[in-house]
Design a protein around this motif. Structure first.
Motif, short mmCIF file in Angstrom:
data_model
loop_
_atom_site.label_atom_id
_atom_site.label_comp_id
_atom_site.label_asym_id
_atom_site.label_seq_id
_atom_site.Cartn_x
_atom_site.Cartn_y
_atom_site.Cartn_z
N GLY A 69 31.43 -61.75 -40.01
CA GLY A 69 31.24 -61.37 -41.41
C GLY A 69 29.98 -60.55 -41.61
N SER A 70 29.22 -60.89 -42.62
CA SER A 70 28.02 -60.12 -42.96
C SER A 70 26.79 -60.54 -42.18
N ALA A 71 26.89 -61.62 -41.40
CA ALA A 71 25.70 -62.14 -40.71
C ALA A 71 24.97 -61.07 -39.89
N PRO A 72 25.64 -60.24 -39.09
CA PRO A 72 24.90 -59.22 -38.33
C PRO A 72 24.19 -58.20 -39.22
N GLU A 73 24.68 -58.01 -40.44
CA GLU A 73 24.03 -57.08 -41.36
C GLU A 73 22.83 -57.70 -42.05
N VAL A 74 22.80 -59.02 -42.12
CA VAL A 74 21.76 -59.72 -42.85
C VAL A 74 20.64 -60.20 -41.94
N ILE A 75 20.99 -60.71 -40.80
CA ILE A 75 20.01 -61.33 -39.90
C ILE A 75 19.55 -60.35 -38.84
N ASP A 76 18.25 -60.23 -38.69
CA ASP A 76 17.67 -59.47 -37.57
C ASP A 76 17.52 -60.47 -36.42
N ASP A 77 18.44 -60.39 -35.46
CA ASP A 77 18.48 -61.36 -34.37
C ASP A 77 17.14 -61.42 -33.65
N GLY A 78 16.60 -62.64 -33.56
CA GLY A 78 15.32 -62.86 -32.90
C GLY A 78 14.12 -62.62 -33.81
N VAL A 79 14.37 -62.19 -35.04
CA VAL A 79 13.28 -61.94 -35.99
C VAL A 79 13.41 -62.87 -37.20
N SER A 80 14.52 -62.74 -37.92
CA SER A 80 14.73 -63.58 -39.11
C SER A 80 15.70 -64.72 -38.82
N GLY A 81 16.10 -64.84 -37.57
CA GLY A 81 17.02 -65.90 -37.17
C GLY A 81 17.71 -65.54 -35.88
N PHE A 82 18.78 -66.24 -35.61
CA PHE A 82 19.56 -65.99 -34.39
C PHE A 82 21.03 -65.83 -34.73
N LEU A 83 21.66 -64.87 -34.09
CA LEU A 83 23.11 -64.69 -34.18
C LEU A 83 23.73 -65.29 -32.94
N VAL A 84 24.75 -66.12 -33.13
CA VAL A 84 25.37 -66.80 -32.00
C VAL A 84 26.87 -66.59 -32.01
N ASP A 85 27.49 -66.80 -30.85
CA ASP A 85 28.93 -66.61 -30.72
C ASP A 85 29.72 -67.90 -30.60
N ASP A 86 29.03 -69.01 -30.30
CA ASP A 86 29.74 -70.28 -30.14
C ASP A 86 28.78 -71.44 -30.38
N VAL A 87 29.31 -72.66 -30.35
CA VAL A 87 28.52 -73.85 -30.63
C VAL A 87 27.42 -74.07 -29.58
N ARG A 134 7.89 -67.48 -39.37
CA ARG A 134 8.48 -67.52 -40.71
C ARG A 134 8.08 -66.31 -41.56
N THR A 135 6.89 -65.78 -41.32
CA THR A 135 6.48 -64.60 -42.11
C THR A 135 7.35 -63.39 -41.77
N HIS A 136 7.89 -63.35 -40.55
CA HIS A 136 8.79 -62.25 -40.18
C HIS A 136 10.14 -62.38 -40.90
N ALA A 137 10.59 -63.62 -41.08
CA ALA A 137 11.84 -63.83 -41.83
C ALA A 137 11.66 -63.37 -43.28
N ARG A 138 10.53 -63.71 -43.87
CA ARG A 138 10.24 -63.29 -45.25
C ARG A 138 10.10 -61.77 -45.32
N ALA A 139 9.43 -61.17 -44.35
CA ALA A 139 9.25 -59.72 -44.34
C ALA A 139 10.59 -58.99 -44.22
N ALA A 140 11.50 -59.54 -43.41
CA ALA A 140 12.83 -58.94 -43.28
C ALA A 140 13.57 -58.99 -44.61
N PHE A 141 13.42 -60.10 -45.32
CA PHE A 141 14.02 -60.20 -46.66
C PHE A 141 13.44 -59.15 -47.60
N GLU A 142 12.12 -59.05 -47.65
CA GLU A 142 11.47 -58.10 -48.56
C GLU A 142 11.87 -56.66 -48.25
#
Length: 122
Positions: free
Chosen positions: A17-35, A50-58
Motif C-alpha cells: 500500500g502506501s507504506a513505502p511512500e510514507v516511511i523512509d526505511d531505516g530513518v522513520s521506521g522499517f519496511l518489512v515483507d513478512d512476520v 526519533r528526531t529523524h522520524a519527526r523530521a521526515a514527517f515535517e
C-alpha cells in the motif's frame, strides 16, 4: 503511520500500500515483507533516532506543504472545468477531459471562488 511519525515514533509496516511512500526505511521506521522481518525490526527500533522520524514527517507532511499542494490540486480542477466549458463552446468532446476531473465538476463552482481568492502559501 503519519500521526506516529508526527510524534517522533518510528513505524514498522509491511511493504504494501502506501507504506513505502510514507516511511523512509531505516530513518522513520522499517519496511518489512513478512512476520520474521517485523520481529527483527522490533528488536532494532531502538537504533532509530526519533528526531529523524519527526523530521521526515515535517519534510513531507507539514501543514504548509499540505495546504500548498491542495491549492495546486484545486487550481488544476478549476482549470479543467474552464477547459471543459470552453471546449463545449468550441465543440470539443467532453471525453478529452479525464474522467477524474469531470467527477469533481459539481463542487468546482464552490471551490473556484475560494481557490482563486486563496493566498499562496510559501
Amino acid at each position: 503511520m503519519i500521526e506516529a511519525m508526527a510524534c517522533g515514533t518510528p513505524v514498522i509496516a509491511f511493504r504494501r500500500g502506501s507504506a513505502p511512500e510514507v516511511i523512509d526505511d531505516g530513518v522513520s521506521g522499517f519496511l518489512v515483507d513478512d512476520v520474521p522481518q517485523a520481529t527483527a525490526a522490533v528488536r532494532r527500533v531502538a537504533e532509530l533516532d526519533r528526531t529523524h522520524a519527526r523530521a521526515a514527517f515535517e519534510r513531507r507532511f507539514d501543514i504548509e506543504r499540505t495546504a500548498r499542494e491542495y491549492v495546486q490540486i484545486y487550481r488544476g480542477l478549476v482549470r479543467a472545468e474552464e477547459t471543459l466549458r470552453d471546449g463545449k463552446r468550441n465543440g470539443v468532446k467532453q471525453s478529452l477531459i479525464p474522467r477524474a476531473q469531470r467527477g469533481y465538476r459539481p463542487i468546482l463552482g464552490q471551490l473556484g471562488a475560494e481557490v482563486s481568492n486563496a493566498t499562496q502559501v510559501d
